[in-house]
Design a protein around this motif. Structure first.
Motif, PDB file in Angstrom:
ATOM      1  N   SER A  46       0.815  -1.224   0.000  1.00 37.76           N
ATOM      2  CA  SER A  46       0.000   0.000   0.000  1.00 37.76           C
ATOM      3  C   SER A  46       0.848   1.274   0.000  1.00 37.76           C
ATOM      4  O   SER A  46       0.325   2.368   0.156  1.00 37.76           O
ATOM      5  N   MET A  47       2.160   1.139  -0.208  1.00 40.14           N
ATOM      6  CA  MET A  47       3.049   2.295  -0.135  1.00 40.14           C
ATOM      7  C   MET A  47       3.426   2.803  -1.526  1.00 40.14           C
ATOM      8  O   MET A  47       3.768   2.023  -2.407  1.00 40.14           O
ATOM      9  N   SER A  48       3.371   4.111  -1.694  1.00 40.81           N
ATOM     10  CA  SER A  48       3.841   4.751  -2.925  1.00 40.81           C
ATOM     11  C   SER A  48       5.333   5.052  -2.751  1.00 40.81           C
ATOM     12  O   SER A  48       5.863   4.952  -1.638  1.00 40.81           O
ATOM     13  N   PRO A  49       6.023   5.461  -3.814  1.00 44.28           N
ATOM     14  CA  PRO A  49       7.432   5.845  -3.654  1.00 44.28           C
ATOM     15  C   PRO A  49       7.621   6.937  -2.600  1.00 44.28           C
ATOM     16  O   PRO A  49       8.568   6.898  -1.822  1.00 44.28           O
ATOM     17  N   LYS A  50       6.701   7.891  -2.544  1.00 45.28           N
ATOM     18  CA  LYS A  50       6.793   8.964  -1.549  1.00 45.28           C
ATOM     19  C   LYS A  50       6.575   8.418  -0.135  1.00 45.28           C
ATOM     20  O   LYS A  50       7.254   8.824   0.808  1.00 45.28           O
ATOM     21  N   ASP A  51       5.615   7.483   0.013  1.00 44.03           N
ATOM     22  CA  ASP A  51       5.366   6.865   1.321  1.00 44.03           C
ATOM     23  C   ASP A  51       6.604   6.132   1.826  1.00 44.03           C
ATOM     24  O   ASP A  51       6.942   6.205   3.006  1.00 44.03           O
ATOM     25  N   ILE A  52       7.267   5.407   0.932  1.00 44.35           N
ATOM     26  CA  ILE A  52       8.471   4.660   1.324  1.00 44.35           C
ATOM     27  C   ILE A  52       9.559   5.624   1.767  1.00 44.35           C
ATOM     28  O   ILE A  52      10.215   5.416   2.784  1.00 44.35           O
ATOM     29  N   LEU A  53       9.750   6.698   1.022  1.00 49.01           N
ATOM     30  CA  LEU A  53      10.785   7.676   1.351  1.00 49.01           C
ATOM     31  C   LEU A  53      10.550   8.319   2.714  1.00 49.01           C
ATOM     32  O   LEU A  53      11.487   8.595   3.453  1.00 49.01           O
TER      33      LEU A  53
ATOM     34  N   ARG B  43      25.349  -9.499   7.442  1.00 53.65           N
ATOM     35  CA  ARG B  43      24.147  -8.663   7.506  1.00 53.65           C
ATOM     36  C   ARG B  43      24.415  -7.327   6.830  1.00 53.65           C
ATOM     37  O   ARG B  43      25.520  -6.810   6.865  1.00 53.65           O
ATOM     38  N   SER B  44      23.356  -6.800   6.260  1.00 51.59           N
ATOM     39  CA  SER B  44      23.395  -5.457   5.700  1.00 51.59           C
ATOM     40  C   SER B  44      22.024  -4.846   5.925  1.00 51.59           C
ATOM     41  O   SER B  44      21.028  -5.566   6.008  1.00 51.59           O
ATOM     42  N   SER B  45      21.971  -3.539   6.042  1.00 55.20           N
ATOM     43  CA  SER B  45      20.669  -2.911   6.247  1.00 55.20           C
ATOM     44  C   SER B  45      20.491  -1.761   5.272  1.00 55.20           C
ATOM     45  O   SER B  45      21.463  -1.178   4.783  1.00 55.20           O
ATOM     46  N   PHE B  46      19.235  -1.472   4.981  1.00 58.68           N
ATOM     47  CA  PHE B  46      18.875  -0.419   4.044  1.00 58.68           C
ATOM     48  C   PHE B  46      17.829   0.474   4.688  1.00 58.68           C
ATOM     49  O   PHE B  46      16.884  -0.015   5.292  1.00 58.68           O
ATOM     50  N   LEU B  47      18.006   1.766   4.528  1.00 53.56           N
ATOM     51  CA  LEU B  47      17.032   2.745   4.993  1.00 53.56           C
ATOM     52  C   LEU B  47      16.136   3.138   3.821  1.00 53.56           C
ATOM     53  O   LEU B  47      16.503   2.933   2.657  1.00 53.56           O
ATOM     54  N   PRO B  48      14.968   3.718   4.084  1.00 49.22           N
ATOM     55  CA  PRO B  48      14.055   4.081   2.994  1.00 49.22           C
ATOM     56  C   PRO B  48      14.694   4.953   1.914  1.00 49.22           C
ATOM     57  O   PRO B  48      14.421   4.771   0.734  1.00 49.22           O
ATOM     58  N   ARG B  49      15.575   5.866   2.290  1.00 47.50           N
ATOM     59  CA  ARG B  49      16.192   6.748   1.289  1.00 47.50           C
ATOM     60  C   ARG B  49      17.151   6.000   0.361  1.00 47.50           C
ATOM     61  O   ARG B  49      17.575   6.526  -0.657  1.00 47.50           O
ATOM     62  N   GLU B  50      17.505   4.759   0.706  1.00 46.23           N
ATOM     63  CA  GLU B  50      18.399   3.961  -0.136  1.00 46.23           C
ATOM     64  C   GLU B  50      17.644   3.089  -1.142  1.00 46.23           C
ATOM     65  O   GLU B  50      18.262   2.417  -1.957  1.00 46.23           O
ATOM     66  N   ILE B  51      16.328   3.103  -1.085  1.00 42.65           N
ATOM     67  CA  ILE B  51      15.526   2.350  -2.045  1.00 42.65           C
ATOM     68  C   ILE B  51      15.320   3.232  -3.270  1.00 42.65           C
ATOM     69  O   ILE B  51      14.775   4.324  -3.180  1.00 42.65           O
TER      70      ILE B  51
END
Length: 140
Positions: free
Chosen positions: A81-88, A112-120
């Motif tokens: 249910s998330m748009s690109p803006k919602d994810i950011l 392990r590695s982690s990703f934040l929303p701004r990295e998508i």
């Protein structure tokens, strides 16, 4: 592990991230898992990851070449249910775990590695990293 990328194939969205083995030794019995950890919630959402889209339930991968791991964004996905803006603007961290066995020693390992929303990166694709050399079964 590299960044993750939602893309569309046959009108279905997927989240991709590339995994590779940079060790000189082979990794066997490798498994990939991913979880979303929210800052304001105690629960963790598990992302269904497959190494091969033709095998719907397989989290194992063979690291002869770098491999793209795939998460289908469907009704069961936390991204549905998330748009690109919602994810950011979201407050989560995606944690990817690679577990396996180092072939020569038999020792197990975990990376392990982690990703934040701004990295998508929305709508992007990975570059092709190899080309055929023209000889049968040979790549540059």
């Amino acid at each position: 592990m590299l960044t993750n990328i939602p893309f569309t194939l046959f009108r279905v969205l997927y989240l991709l991230f590339r995994v590779s083995n940079i060790r000189k030794s082979q990794i066997i019995e490798s498994h990939i898992s991913a979880k979303l950890v929210h800052r304001r919630r105690v629960t963790k959402e598990v992302l269904k990851i497959v190494a091969n889209p033709n095998q719907d339930e397989d989290d194992r991968c063979f690291f002869m070449f770098p491999s793209a791991m795939i998460h289908k964004i469907d009704e069961d996905s936390p991204f549905y249910s998330m748009s690109p803006k919602d994810i950011l603007n979201a407050q989560f961290e995606m944690i990817v775990v690679l577990e396996g066995i180092v072939e020569p020693t038999g020792n197990s390992f975990q990376a392990r590695s982690s990703f934040l929303p701004r990295e998508i990166l929305w709508g992007m694709r990975f570059e092709i990293w190899y080309v055929s050399s023209g000889k049968k079964g040979s790549f540059k």
